[in-house]
Scaffold this motif. Structure first.
Motif, PDB file in Angstrom:
ATOM      1  N   ALA A 143       6.681  12.900  -0.688  1.00  0.00           N
ATOM      2  CA  ALA A 143       7.198  11.528  -0.635  1.00  0.00           C
ATOM      3  C   ALA A 143       8.066  11.329   0.602  1.00  0.00           C
ATOM      4  CB  ALA A 143       7.988  11.221  -1.907  1.00  0.00           C
ATOM      5  N   ARG A 144       8.892  12.343   0.922  1.00  0.00           N
ATOM      6  CA  ARG A 144       9.723  12.241   2.134  1.00  0.00           C
ATOM      7  C   ARG A 144       8.848  12.149   3.385  1.00  0.00           C
ATOM      8  NH1 ARG A 144      12.570  16.683  -0.202  1.00  0.00           N
ATOM      9  NH2 ARG A 144      14.350  15.908  -1.346  1.00  0.00           N
ATOM     10  N   GLU A 145       7.800  12.966   3.428  1.00  0.00           N
ATOM     11  CA  GLU A 145       6.895  12.952   4.576  1.00  0.00           C
ATOM     12  C   GLU A 145       6.220  11.591   4.704  1.00  0.00           C
ATOM     13  OE1 GLU A 145       5.290  14.241   7.987  1.00  0.00           O
ATOM     14  OE2 GLU A 145       6.735  15.360   6.780  1.00  0.00           O
ATOM     15  N   LEU A 146       5.773  11.048   3.581  1.00  0.00           N
ATOM     16  CA  LEU A 146       5.157   9.720   3.592  1.00  0.00           C
ATOM     17  C   LEU A 146       6.171   8.669   4.035  1.00  0.00           C
ATOM     18  CD1 LEU A 146       2.700   7.943   2.970  1.00  0.00           C
ATOM     19  CD2 LEU A 146       3.510   7.807   0.612  1.00  0.00           C
ATOM     20  N   ALA A 147       7.396   8.790   3.544  1.00  0.00           N
ATOM     21  CA  ALA A 147       8.436   7.818   3.901  1.00  0.00           C
ATOM     22  C   ALA A 147       8.739   7.857   5.399  1.00  0.00           C
ATOM     23  CB  ALA A 147       9.702   8.090   3.098  1.00  0.00           C
ATOM     24  N   ARG A 148       8.641   9.038   6.001  1.00  0.00           N
ATOM     25  CA  ARG A 148       8.886   9.141   7.449  1.00  0.00           C
ATOM     26  C   ARG A 148       7.818   8.398   8.241  1.00  0.00           C
ATOM     27  NH1 ARG A 148       9.327  14.916   6.428  1.00  0.00           N
ATOM     28  NH2 ARG A 148      11.458  15.278   5.782  1.00  0.00           N
ATOM     29  N   LYS A 149       6.614   8.321   7.681  1.00  0.00           N
ATOM     30  CA  LYS A 149       5.492   7.717   8.386  1.00  0.00           C
ATOM     31  C   LYS A 149       5.397   6.208   8.177  1.00  0.00           C
ATOM     32  CE  LYS A 149       2.701  11.913   8.099  1.00  0.00           C
ATOM     33  NZ  LYS A 149       1.501  12.518   7.524  1.00  0.00           N
ATOM     34  N   ILE A 150       6.003   5.702   7.117  1.00  0.00           N
ATOM     35  CA  ILE A 150       5.908   4.276   6.794  1.00  0.00           C
ATOM     36  C   ILE A 150       7.053   3.520   7.460  1.00  0.00           C
ATOM     37  CG2 ILE A 150       6.056   2.586   4.927  1.00  0.00           C
ATOM     38  CD1 ILE A 150       4.720   4.574   3.109  1.00  0.00           C
ATOM     39  N   THR A 151       6.695   2.461   8.121  1.00  0.00           N
ATOM     40  CA  THR A 151       7.718   1.621   8.748  1.00  0.00           C
ATOM     41  C   THR A 151       8.366   0.759   7.668  1.00  0.00           C
ATOM     42  OG1 THR A 151       6.217  -0.226   9.143  1.00  0.00           O
ATOM     43  CG2 THR A 151       6.335   1.478  10.865  1.00  0.00           C
ATOM     44  N   PRO A 152       9.566   0.273   7.934  1.00  0.00           N
ATOM     45  CA  PRO A 152      10.209  -0.629   6.969  1.00  0.00           C
ATOM     46  C   PRO A 152       9.331  -1.842   6.644  1.00  0.00           C
ATOM     47  CG  PRO A 152      11.795   0.079   8.610  1.00  0.00           C
ATOM     48  CD  PRO A 152      10.446   0.581   9.052  1.00  0.00           C
ATOM     49  N   GLU A 153       8.598  -2.316   7.652  1.00  0.00           N
ATOM     50  CA  GLU A 153       7.726  -3.470   7.432  1.00  0.00           C
ATOM     51  C   GLU A 153       6.605  -3.121   6.449  1.00  0.00           C
ATOM     52  OE1 GLU A 153       8.529  -2.294  10.538  1.00  0.00           O
ATOM     53  OE2 GLU A 153      10.051  -3.815  10.953  1.00  0.00           O
ATOM     54  N   GLU A 154       6.007  -1.919   6.630  1.00  0.00           N
ATOM     55  CA  GLU A 154       4.947  -1.483   5.714  1.00  0.00           C
ATOM     56  C   GLU A 154       5.483  -1.331   4.294  1.00  0.00           C
ATOM     57  OE1 GLU A 154       1.843   1.574   7.157  1.00  0.00           O
ATOM     58  OE2 GLU A 154       3.630   1.909   8.412  1.00  0.00           O
ATOM     59  N   ALA A 155       6.675  -0.771   4.185  1.00  0.00           N
ATOM     60  CA  ALA A 155       7.286  -0.593   2.873  1.00  0.00           C
ATOM     61  C   ALA A 155       7.493  -1.935   2.192  1.00  0.00           C
ATOM     62  CB  ALA A 155       8.602   0.164   2.995  1.00  0.00           C
ATOM     63  N   GLN A 156       7.919  -2.913   2.961  1.00  0.00           N
ATOM     64  CA  GLN A 156       8.143  -4.248   2.409  1.00  0.00           C
ATOM     65  C   GLN A 156       6.824  -4.871   1.958  1.00  0.00           C
ATOM     66  OE1 GLN A 156      10.055  -6.982   5.105  1.00  0.00           O
ATOM     67  NE2 GLN A 156      10.966  -8.127   3.402  1.00  0.00           N
ATOM     68  N   VAL A 157       5.775  -4.711   2.758  1.00  0.00           N
ATOM     69  CA  VAL A 157       4.458  -5.253   2.397  1.00  0.00           C
ATOM     70  C   VAL A 157       3.961  -4.595   1.116  1.00  0.00           C
ATOM     71  CG1 VAL A 157       2.031  -5.324   3.097  1.00  0.00           C
ATOM     72  CG2 VAL A 157       3.818  -5.948   4.726  1.00  0.00           C
ATOM     73  N   ARG A 158       4.059  -3.270   1.053  1.00  0.00           N
ATOM     74  CA  ARG A 158       3.594  -2.551  -0.151  1.00  0.00           C
ATOM     75  C   ARG A 158       4.381  -2.970  -1.384  1.00  0.00           C
ATOM     76  NH1 ARG A 158       2.005   3.654   1.328  1.00  0.00           N
ATOM     77  NH2 ARG A 158       0.705   3.188   3.121  1.00  0.00           N
ATOM     78  N   SER A 159       5.682  -3.151  -1.212  1.00  0.00           N
ATOM     79  CA  SER A 159       6.529  -3.572  -2.320  1.00  0.00           C
ATOM     80  C   SER A 159       6.114  -4.954  -2.823  1.00  0.00           C
ATOM     81  CB  SER A 159       7.988  -3.594  -1.868  1.00  0.00           C
ATOM     82  OG  SER A 159       8.811  -4.079  -2.888  1.00  0.00           O
ATOM     83  N   LYS A 160       5.854  -5.869  -1.894  1.00  0.00           N
ATOM     84  CA  LYS A 160       5.430  -7.222  -2.277  1.00  0.00           C
ATOM     85  C   LYS A 160       4.069  -7.186  -2.975  1.00  0.00           C
ATOM     86  CE  LYS A 160       7.980  -9.885   1.163  1.00  0.00           C
ATOM     87  NZ  LYS A 160       7.908 -10.723   2.351  1.00  0.00           N
ATOM     88  N   GLU A 161       3.146  -6.367  -2.458  1.00  0.00           N
ATOM     89  CA  GLU A 161       1.821  -6.260  -3.089  1.00  0.00           C
ATOM     90  C   GLU A 161       1.949  -5.731  -4.512  1.00  0.00           C
ATOM     91  OE1 GLU A 161      -0.416  -3.749  -0.457  1.00  0.00           O
ATOM     92  OE2 GLU A 161      -0.799  -5.366   0.973  1.00  0.00           O
ATOM     93  N   ALA A 162       2.778  -4.722  -4.701  1.00  0.00           N
ATOM     94  CA  ALA A 162       2.968  -4.163  -6.047  1.00  0.00           C
ATOM     95  C   ALA A 162       3.580  -5.189  -6.990  1.00  0.00           C
ATOM     96  CB  ALA A 162       3.843  -2.918  -5.977  1.00  0.00           C
ATOM     97  N   LEU A 163       4.547  -5.943  -6.491  1.00  0.00           N
ATOM     98  CA  LEU A 163       5.180  -6.991  -7.302  1.00  0.00           C
ATOM     99  C   LEU A 163       4.168  -8.062  -7.677  1.00  0.00           C
ATOM    100  CD1 LEU A 163       7.656  -8.200  -8.625  1.00  0.00           C
ATOM    101  CD2 LEU A 163       8.223  -9.267  -6.419  1.00  0.00           C
ATOM    102  N   GLN A 164       3.330  -8.468  -6.722  1.00  0.00           N
ATOM    103  CA  GLN A 164       2.320  -9.482  -7.006  1.00  0.00           C
ATOM    104  C   GLN A 164       1.337  -8.994  -8.070  1.00  0.00           C
ATOM    105  OE1 GLN A 164       0.774 -10.253  -3.097  1.00  0.00           O
ATOM    106  NE2 GLN A 164       2.302 -11.812  -2.635  1.00  0.00           N
ATOM    107  N   LYS A 165       0.925  -7.737  -7.978  1.00  0.00           N
ATOM    108  CA  LYS A 165       0.011  -7.181  -8.977  1.00  0.00           C
ATOM    109  C   LYS A 165       0.666  -7.155 -10.350  1.00  0.00           C
ATOM    110  CE  LYS A 165      -2.892  -4.284  -6.073  1.00  0.00           C
ATOM    111  NZ  LYS A 165      -3.343  -2.910  -5.809  1.00  0.00           N
ATOM    112  N   LEU A 166       1.935  -6.774 -10.366  1.00  0.00           N
ATOM    113  CA  LEU A 166       2.667  -6.721 -11.630  1.00  0.00           C
ATOM    114  C   LEU A 166       2.779  -8.112 -12.233  1.00  0.00           C
ATOM    115  CD1 LEU A 166       4.286  -5.015 -13.641  1.00  0.00           C
ATOM    116  CD2 LEU A 166       6.304  -5.440 -12.236  1.00  0.00           C
TER     117      LEU A 166
END
Length: 111
Positions: free
Chosen positions: A56-79
């Motif tokens: 998870a740490r390795e993945l977090a190093r590779k994801i930009t804050p913008e990508e994290a925000q997009v993924r978070s929004k997508e997960a929220l929309q699905k929920l």
């Protein structure tokens, strides 16, 4: 989603050096764990947790804050759109109780 069939324990044979078995037996004798099996379950769970955290740490190093925000929004929309498979409340309660019991067993003899 985890099915009940996946939650069933399966036996695994492991060969360990005698000095490791002696150390495990010492912990069992001291009451730190109920059995060798309980220690091994604990150790494997701990190791898997550490590996998953590092991944998870390795993945977090590779994801930009913008990508994290997009993924978070997508997960929220699905929920919110109920696109995420929903388990019946009773099944969730039963699963959480089962996890709690297994966690207590993994902690061994100490209560």
């Amino acid at each position: 989603m985890i099915t009940m069939a996946q939650a069933v324990e399966a036996p695994v044979s492991v060969r360990l050096p005698k000095y490791i078995i002696r150390k495990i037996d010492e912990l069992v004798e001291k009451g730190e764990f109920k059995s060798r099996s309980d220690f091994i379950k604990y150790a494997v769970t701990l190791a898997l947790g550490q590996i998953m955290m590092e991944q998870a740490r390795e993945l977090a190093r590779k994801i930009t804050p913008e990508e994290a925000q997009v993924r978070s929004k997508e997960a929220l929309q699905k929920l919110l759109a109920a696109e995420i498979d929903e388990w019946p409340e009773e099944d969730i309660k039963e699963l959480l109780e089962d996890i709690d019991k297994k966690w207590k067993k993994l902690k061994g003899a100490r209560k």
